[in-house]
Design an enzyme around this catalytic site. Structure first.
Site, PDB file in Angstrom:
ATOM      1  N   ARG A  83      50.267   1.603  83.458  1.00 41.78           N
ATOM      2  CA  ARG A  83      50.232   2.116  81.984  1.00 41.78           C
ATOM      3  C   ARG A  83      51.547   1.551  81.652  1.00 41.78           C
ATOM      4  O   ARG A  83      52.491   1.430  82.042  1.00 41.78           O
ATOM      5  CB  ARG A  83      50.463   3.451  82.156  1.00 41.78           C
ATOM      6  CG  ARG A  83      50.985   4.341  80.778  1.00 41.78           C
ATOM      7  CD  ARG A  83      51.111   5.750  80.898  1.00 41.78           C
ATOM      8  NE  ARG A  83      51.484   6.478  79.631  1.00 41.78           N
ATOM      9  CZ  ARG A  83      52.507   7.043  79.338  1.00 41.78           C
ATOM     10  NH1 ARG A  83      53.432   7.158  80.205  1.00 41.78           N
ATOM     11  NH2 ARG A  83      52.756   7.248  78.207  1.00 41.78           N
ATOM     12  N   HIS A 127      55.158   3.998  71.900  1.00 39.40           N
ATOM     13  CA  HIS A 127      56.091   4.613  73.023  1.00 39.40           C
ATOM     14  C   HIS A 127      57.578   4.491  72.155  1.00 39.40           C
ATOM     15  O   HIS A 127      58.393   3.740  72.831  1.00 39.40           O
ATOM     16  CB  HIS A 127      56.170   4.094  74.396  1.00 39.40           C
ATOM     17  CG  HIS A 127      56.598   4.992  75.195  1.00 39.40           C
ATOM     18  ND1 HIS A 127      56.124   5.358  76.635  1.00 39.40           N
ATOM     19  CD2 HIS A 127      57.880   5.533  75.573  1.00 39.40           C
ATOM     20  CE1 HIS A 127      56.757   5.996  77.119  1.00 39.40           C
ATOM     21  NE2 HIS A 127      58.123   6.070  76.710  1.00 39.40           N
ATOM     22  N   GLU A 172      54.288  11.316  73.840  1.00 40.13           N
ATOM     23  CA  GLU A 172      55.343  12.346  73.560  1.00 40.13           C
ATOM     24  C   GLU A 172      55.720  12.436  71.944  1.00 40.13           C
ATOM     25  O   GLU A 172      56.973  12.483  71.858  1.00 40.13           O
ATOM     26  CB  GLU A 172      56.519  12.205  74.375  1.00 40.13           C
ATOM     27  CG  GLU A 172      56.134  12.323  75.839  1.00 40.13           C
ATOM     28  CD  GLU A 172      57.575  12.101  76.747  1.00 40.13           C
ATOM     29  OE1 GLU A 172      58.625  11.926  76.315  1.00 40.13           O
ATOM     30  OE2 GLU A 172      57.441  12.486  77.995  1.00 40.13           O
ATOM     31  N   ASN A 301      52.671  14.330  80.835  1.00 43.96           N
ATOM     32  CA  ASN A 301      54.154  13.840  81.470  1.00 43.96           C
ATOM     33  C   ASN A 301      54.797  15.096  81.713  1.00 43.96           C
ATOM     34  O   ASN A 301      55.355  16.095  81.049  1.00 43.96           O
ATOM     35  CB  ASN A 301      54.987  13.143  80.355  1.00 43.96           C
ATOM     36  CG  ASN A 301      54.399  11.969  79.975  1.00 43.96           C
ATOM     37  OD1 ASN A 301      53.369  11.564  80.526  1.00 43.96           O
ATOM     38  ND2 ASN A 301      54.970  11.238  79.020  1.00 43.96           N
ATOM     39  N   TYR A 303      58.353  16.565  84.036  1.00 42.68           N
ATOM     40  CA  TYR A 303      59.592  16.367  84.833  1.00 42.68           C
ATOM     41  C   TYR A 303      60.083  17.681  85.558  1.00 42.68           C
ATOM     42  O   TYR A 303      60.453  17.800  86.516  1.00 42.68           O
ATOM     43  CB  TYR A 303      60.566  15.453  84.093  1.00 42.68           C
ATOM     44  CG  TYR A 303      60.199  14.248  83.733  1.00 42.68           C
ATOM     45  CD1 TYR A 303      60.527  13.132  84.543  1.00 42.68           C
ATOM     46  CD2 TYR A 303      59.465  13.896  82.533  1.00 42.68           C
ATOM     47  CE1 TYR A 303      60.020  11.886  84.258  1.00 42.68           C
ATOM     48  CE2 TYR A 303      59.083  12.391  82.229  1.00 42.68           C
ATOM     49  CZ  TYR A 303      59.416  11.564  83.267  1.00 42.68           C
ATOM     50  OH  TYR A 303      59.079  10.318  82.996  1.00 42.68           O
ATOM     51  N   GLU A 365      52.991  10.616  83.249  1.00 41.28           N
ATOM     52  CA  GLU A 365      54.329  10.236  83.844  1.00 41.28           C
ATOM     53  C   GLU A 365      54.865  11.566  84.671  1.00 41.28           C
ATOM     54  O   GLU A 365      54.638  12.803  84.355  1.00 41.28           O
ATOM     55  CB  GLU A 365      55.476  10.376  82.740  1.00 41.28           C
ATOM     56  CG  GLU A 365      55.372   9.044  81.892  1.00 41.28           C
ATOM     57  CD  GLU A 365      56.556   8.967  80.766  1.00 41.28           C
ATOM     58  OE1 GLU A 365      57.330   9.515  80.950  1.00 41.28           O
ATOM     59  OE2 GLU A 365      56.312   8.280  79.916  1.00 41.28           O
TER      60      GLU A 365
HETATM   61  C1  GBH Z   1      59.868  10.463  79.300  1.00 42.16           C
HETATM   62  O1  GBH Z   1      60.573  11.371  78.353  1.00 42.16           O
HETATM   63  C2  GBH Z   1      59.639   9.071  78.544  1.00 42.16           C
HETATM   64  O2  GBH Z   1      58.265   9.015  77.969  1.00 42.16           O
HETATM   65  C3  GBH Z   1      59.818   7.909  79.141  1.00 42.16           C
HETATM   66  O3  GBH Z   1      60.089   6.901  78.533  1.00 42.16           O
HETATM   67  C4  GBH Z   1      61.419   8.264  79.931  1.00 42.16           C
HETATM   68  O4  GBH Z   1      62.059   7.180  80.507  1.00 42.16           O
HETATM   69  C5  GBH Z   1      61.193   9.263  80.971  1.00 42.16           C
HETATM   70  O5  GBH Z   1      60.349  10.363  80.389  1.00 42.16           O
HETATM   71  C6  GBH Z   1      62.168   9.852  81.442  1.00 42.16           C
HETATM   72  O6  GBH Z   1      63.204  10.374  80.832  1.00 42.16           O
HETATM   73  O7  GBH Z   1      62.308  20.943  80.282  1.00 42.16           O
HETATM   74  O8  GBH Z   1      63.400  20.618  82.098  1.00 42.16           O
HETATM   75  O9  GBH Z   1      61.543  19.217  81.695  1.00 42.16           O
HETATM   76  C7  GBH Z   1      61.077  12.507  78.642  1.00 42.16           C
HETATM   77  C8  GBH Z   1      60.709  13.834  78.098  1.00 42.16           C
HETATM   78  C9  GBH Z   1      61.653  15.938  77.321  1.00 42.16           C
HETATM   79  C10 GBH Z   1      62.109  15.238  79.571  1.00 42.16           C
HETATM   80  C11 GBH Z   1      62.573  17.146  77.522  1.00 42.16           C
HETATM   81  C12 GBH Z   1      62.764  16.247  79.837  1.00 42.16           C
HETATM   82  C13 GBH Z   1      63.726  18.451  79.176  1.00 42.16           C
HETATM   83  C14 GBH Z   1      63.988  18.989  80.487  1.00 42.16           C
HETATM   84  N1  GBH Z   1      61.752  14.725  78.191  1.00 42.16           N
HETATM   85  N2  GBH Z   1      62.542  17.347  79.078  1.00 42.16           N
HETATM   86  S1  GBH Z   1      62.649  20.002  81.296  1.00 42.16           S
END
Ligand code: GBH
Length: 460
Positions: A83, A127, A172, A301, A303, A365
């Site tokens: 991707r 992006h 996103e 995506n 995290y 992601e």
């Molecule tokens: C992504 O964005 C991007 O697509 C990418 O480019 C970037 O490198 C990658 O992540 C790493 O940062 O609610 O605890 O999950 C990240 C988007 C949105 C992730 C808000 C973290 C808040 C913390 N972010 N989110 S949590």
């Protein structure tokens, strides 16, 4: 050894996709070459204090010049899909009007290299690197940008549509709208909640228009989708105020995007929350139908997730709503400060399956930043990242066991890269990049992932 500690994945389908992911501005560099114009990120990086250590994507991983070797590295890892995103200012430098042949040629060569090595390209059209000229004309809060995006999508399809089957319109849109136009943490660095709401609607409209454009032009069966950053957050308690904090945060970050895409309209409670702060989404006749046309895949995506409490003194910056505090769960944290909570991925996927049934899901992601160093033995021993990937991939398998229709998983990221406002100090790669020499070193997590995907044979 730990590298051979691979989980039994009993529920993932046999044709499950395994991939790695990147994005254009984060890896390409070569920002002034072959006719590329500045994007909003080139501009934002020059604003003092915007990015840690005033870093920028001028060189990044120099992928623009190292693409062939990077594709060989991807293929050697044994993944079946990659991707990546297209830099709009490279292929249509003024954000409107004619294509830039040299820019398109780069992506044609990339696609040919991938296909030649048996790796399926998974294209993201946007992006976050909007041509600066379009921001100067109003950016995403301006309705015309949605139409410019559809034209750009058509132009990319004209060049690559004969060979590329998987198309993601946006990455996103919450981040583009709220981090970019409300919190000012991302480009273009504005702090205006009304602009963020307008941007949300025009991003979604742009998605709908672009999806239709791709389908109208298709010369082979395409899969068209969108990628959202999603987390199934929790409330700190059952107290009505905390439950309301959760409702509002979930509304802005998740349902404001999911509902118009998959249920045909904006969530009424969020519309009313916005209205109370004097904000109206700029919806015109026909927009909701345009946005809600079926998608073939929803990119997810993930995290981490948050636990929210009501707190009138707290201000999360407006990106999740105000008067909301994030509660520390005491879980292990990555270098980004995000807590490692794999069960949240299972819960999210099962929720999507229940509340928005019928749309296949792909994890576009998932990954973690740690402070990696090349060890004396020449390796990068990132045991925490191996554990992160392992637990989250098991969480996906568990979601499939509970009925979620998940078709693939992309690790974020192929290699260390420009981590937006955090600059280069946050490393998400499976592959370590020494920026002084551009030397790539496979981390233990890359070796582990490679063994996992190479030996995978699903259950069905
Ligand atoms: C992504 O964005 C991007 O697509 C990418 O480019 C970037 O490198 C990658 O992540 C790493 O940062 O609610 O605890 O999950 C990240 C988007 C949105 C992730 C808000 C973290 C808040 C913390 N972010 N989110 S949590």
């Amino acid at each position: 050894t730990a590298l051979d500690d691979r989980p039994a994945l009993r529920h993932l389908p046999a044709d499950f996709l395994w991939g790695v992911a990147t994005s254009s501005y984060q890896i390409e560099g070569a920002v002034g070459e072959d006719g590329r114009t500045p994007s909003i990120w080139d501009t934002f990086c020059r604003v003092p204090g915007a990015v840690v250590d005033q870093e920028n994507g001028d060189v990044a991983c120099d992928h623009y010049h190292r693409m062939t070797d990077d594709v060989a590295m991807i293929a050697a890892m044994g993944v079946n899909t990659y991707r990546f995103s297209i830099a709009w200012p490279r292929v249509q430098p003024h954000g409107r009007g004619p294509a830039n042949r040299k820019g398109l040629d780069f992506y044609k060569r990339l696609v040919d290299e991938l296909l030649g090595r048996g790796v399926d390209p998974w294209i993201t059209l946007y992006h976050w690197d909007l041509p600066q000229e379009l921001e100067d004309a109003g950016g995403w809060p301006h309705r015309d940008t949605a139409h410019r995006f559809a034209d750009y999508a058509g132009l990319v399809h004209d060049a690559l549509g004969d060979r590329v089957r998987n198309w993601t319109t946006l990455n996103e849109p919450w981040c583009s709208a709220y981090l970019g136009y409300a919190e000012g943490m991302h480009a273009p660095g504005r702090r205006d909640p009304a602009a963020a709401a307008a941007a949300t609607h025009h991003l979604l409209l742009g998605h709908g228009l672009a999806a239709q454009r791709l389908r109208d032009r298709a010369t082979q069966p395409l899969k068209v989708g969108i990628t959202l950053n999603l987390s199934d957050h929790l409330a700190a308690s059952d107290a009505p105020a905390d439950l309301d904090a959760l409702r509002r945060a979930d509304g802005i970050a998740n349902r404001l995007y999911l509902d118009p895409l998959l249920r045909g309209g904006y969530p009424q409670d969020v519309v009313e929350d916005l209205r109370r702060s004097g904000i109206e989404l700029p919806v015109r006749d026909g927009d909701l139908e345009q946005i809600a046309q079926p998608v073939d895949v929803l990119g997810v995506n993930y995290y981490s997730y948050n636990t929210y409490a009501s707190d009138s003194s707290a201000d999360e910056g407006g990106g999740y709503g105000t008067g909301i505090r994030t509660v520390d769960r005491g879980a292990e944290r990555t270098a980004m400060g995000w807590e490692v909570l794999p069960e949240g991925l299972t819960r999210l996927l099962v929720r999507l399956h229940r509340e928005y049934p019928g749309t296949p899901l792909v994890i576009t992601e998932n990954g973690a930043a740690y402070d990696d160093r090349v060890a004396d033995d020449g390796g990068v021993h990132d045991a925490e990242r191996v554990a992160y990937f392992r637990s989250h991939i098991v969480a996906v398998d568990e979601a499939v066991a509970r009925g979620a229709d998940v078709r693939g998983y992309f690790a974020w990221s192929l290699m260390d890269n420009f981590e937006w406002a955090e600059g280069y100090r946050r490393r998400f790669g499976l592959v370590h990049v020494d920026y002084a020499t551009q030397r790539r070193t496979l981390k233990d997590s890359a070796l582990w992932y490679s063994r996992l995907v190479s030996s995978f044979s699903g259950s069905r």
